[in-house]
Design an enzyme around this catalytic site. Structure first.
Site, PDB file in Angstrom:
ATOM      1  N   CYS A   1       3.703  -4.517   6.627  1.00 42.28           N
ATOM      2  CA  CYS A   1       3.215  -4.328   5.259  1.00 42.28           C
ATOM      3  C   CYS A   1       4.357  -3.858   4.367  1.00 42.28           C
ATOM      4  O   CYS A   1       5.425  -3.485   4.836  1.00 42.28           O
ATOM      5  CB  CYS A   1       2.093  -3.288   5.232  1.00 42.28           C
TER       6      CYS A   1
ATOM      7  N   HIS B   1       0.825  -1.211   0.000  1.00 42.49           N
ATOM      8  CA  HIS B   1       0.000   0.000   0.000  1.00 42.49           C
ATOM      9  C   HIS B   1       0.855   1.256   0.000  1.00 42.49           C
ATOM     10  O   HIS B   1       2.059   1.216   0.253  1.00 42.49           O
ATOM     11  CB  HIS B   1      -0.966  -0.002   1.193  1.00 42.49           C
TER      12      HIS B   1
END
Length: 140
Positions: free
Chosen positions: A111, A95
């Site tokens: 992440c 992301h």
């Protein structure tokens, strides 16, 4: 019977001549803090990323994306924004981040963070090609 056979052969020939389904592969290197994105087997992009900092883990392995979210907020980490998320394993995603100065070194909770422009490109590729035609591979 001849017409049925001819029709079956025509359909089979058409399927064999159809172009192969497009694929998008994001290969994340934890040691290099980079992602190489291939489209249809050709390197299309190579970008710096941030993965897990000390005390956290970015999993290694190979996955098909589970889902995409144009905008997501991490319930686990103080509702942190995760624009252009491509989730690949539980709550792990590739992301966008606002912390672009940290790209190229470990800085996340696990992440894979990308520059917002790059995350938008990757998100659009996965959405256009389909979850079933994308893969996320993370190596040490």
């Amino acid at each position: 019977m001849v017409r049925t056979l001819f029709a079956a052969v025509a359909v089979a020939a058409a399927l064999m001549c159809a172009p192969a389904q497009a694929s998008v592969v994001a290969r994340v290197s934890l040691s290099q803090q980079r992602v190489d994105v291939t489209v249809d087997g050709t390197l299309a992009y190579s970008w710096p990323v941030s993965t897990a900092r000390r005390g956290f883990v970015t999993p290694t392995g190979s996955w098909r994306p589970i889902r995409t979210e144009r905008m997501w907020y991490s319930r686990k980490y103080d509702m942190s924004p995760m624009p252009h998320s491509v989730f690949f394993y539980g709550g792990y995603a590739i992301h966008a981040t606002g912390y672009v100065r940290s790209l190229g070194r470990p800085a996340s909770h696990g992440c894979v963070r990308l520059h917002p422009k790059n995350a938008a490109i990757f998100y659009a590729l996965v959405r256009a090609r389909g979850l079933g035609n994308a893969r996320v591979v993370i190596v040490r």
